[in-house]
Write an enzyme that holds these catalytic residues in place. Sequence first.
Site, PDB file in Angstrom:
ATOM      1  N   GLU A  79     -18.643 -45.332 -28.648  1.00 29.15           N
ATOM      2  CA  GLU A  79     -17.936 -44.900 -29.854  1.00 29.15           C
ATOM      3  C   GLU A  79     -16.876 -43.866 -29.473  1.00 29.15           C
ATOM      4  O   GLU A  79     -17.112 -42.987 -28.652  1.00 29.15           O
ATOM      5  CB  GLU A  79     -18.939 -44.291 -30.832  1.00 29.15           C
ATOM      6  CG  GLU A  79     -18.331 -43.741 -32.113  1.00 29.15           C
ATOM      7  CD  GLU A  79     -19.375 -43.127 -33.043  1.00 29.15           C
ATOM      8  OE1 GLU A  79     -19.041 -42.877 -34.216  1.00 29.15           O
ATOM      9  OE2 GLU A  79     -20.527 -42.891 -32.590  1.00 29.15           O
ATOM     10  N   LYS A 188     -15.739 -47.989 -39.138  1.00 30.37           N
ATOM     11  CA  LYS A 188     -17.047 -47.478 -39.531  1.00 30.37           C
ATOM     12  C   LYS A 188     -17.112 -47.326 -41.051  1.00 30.37           C
ATOM     13  O   LYS A 188     -16.265 -46.664 -41.665  1.00 30.37           O
ATOM     14  CB  LYS A 188     -17.274 -46.127 -38.850  1.00 30.37           C
ATOM     15  CG  LYS A 188     -18.702 -45.604 -38.868  1.00 30.37           C
ATOM     16  CD  LYS A 188     -18.783 -44.340 -38.010  1.00 30.37           C
ATOM     17  CE  LYS A 188     -20.202 -43.869 -37.804  1.00 30.37           C
ATOM     18  NZ  LYS A 188     -20.253 -42.672 -36.939  1.00 30.37           N
ATOM     19  N   CYS A 222     -22.873 -46.529 -34.444  1.00 31.15           N
ATOM     20  CA  CYS A 222     -23.738 -45.354 -34.564  1.00 31.15           C
ATOM     21  C   CYS A 222     -24.686 -45.484 -35.760  1.00 31.15           C
ATOM     22  O   CYS A 222     -25.449 -46.433 -35.835  1.00 31.15           O
ATOM     23  CB  CYS A 222     -22.883 -44.091 -34.627  1.00 31.15           C
ATOM     24  SG  CYS A 222     -23.766 -42.591 -34.069  1.00 31.15           S
TER      25      CYS A 222
END
Length: 365
Positions: A79, A188, A222
């Site tokens: 990430e 995200k 994540c």
Amino acid sequence: MSTSNQPSSGSAAATAASPATAALDEDIVLALVQDSPVAFDQAGSLAKLGVLTRQAAQKARDSLSRPNPDAKVVVVFPEAFLCAYPRGLDFGAKIGSRTPEGRSWFARYHASSIPVSDVEGAQMSAIRAAARDNNITLVVGVIERCDGPETGPKRETYGSKNPGGSGTLYCTALTISPRGDLLSAHRKLTPTATERLVWGFGDGAGVRVVDTPAGRLGCVICWENYMPLHRMALYAKGVEIYCAPTADSRETWTSSMKHIAAEGRCFVVSCNQFNTRSDFPDDYPAYEGAKPDEIVTRGGSVIAGPLGETLAGPLWDERGILTAVVRRSQLTEAKMDFDPTGHYSRPDVFRLVVDDGAKEAVSFS
């Protein structure tokens, strides 16, 4: 450091297989790179991406029992690898107030980010070349800015059609084909905690699974991995290689990745950064007084198989490249007794609706 694991021997012999089965039994190499960018330095980070991608591709091919320069290889980076996960930085923000110094750091962060929609521009061309020059499928976490031109394919062909604004940043995972084509740009969906201050929110158009030579691949970033419906959306779209770039270096993360692999009956490749204080700028305010070799992010990258088994890692407290040799037939074998979107889905009881930006929401039942 490199760790390699051979697949189970339960698959049918290739000599007796049909062409379709032979494709399932072909060796695939999953690889990840646990390292640090040159934080807040776009040019330095892009150059480092090129070097590390070449090293990972070579290690992946070296892990095969027989030389195969045309082997199908996937290489995953963490990430926010381009060009920083700003760990510890508060950008001078408190409820009701911001500081000039914090705004200056945000501008610096913005300047180091990647203009994803400028697909034919210098930055994206360098990322695409890393995949093409090494004949691999590349997954890399980037901080996306949206103030550049739109060149090459239209946004909606690889992600959200939302232009994104001139100042907003997104935490994005890019998937690049071995030909250098941008297949997917997943923003995200929900930045975690104070990440919401500096990153915008993605939308359903980025919840996608794309075809690659190694199999159907999707990305979940994540703590999106703690969103059960997000995971289920990828399972329903047929994900085979589930990539989880992350910034979570807790030891509990490993168990989450193994659970997802077993739940989705897919391969999971989760990659985190390894950072020391020296990987950040000298004037970085978050770690004043820290020694240069003090560890900031421990890593914990791992590759898991479709029965929840560990194939490589987890790798802690060092930089390194992990690899695992797998076969797609292992996915079918794992679904004999559990198929989350087949005989275990109970469509008479449950139904999932995903708004992925199409004219009508997609329903899975």
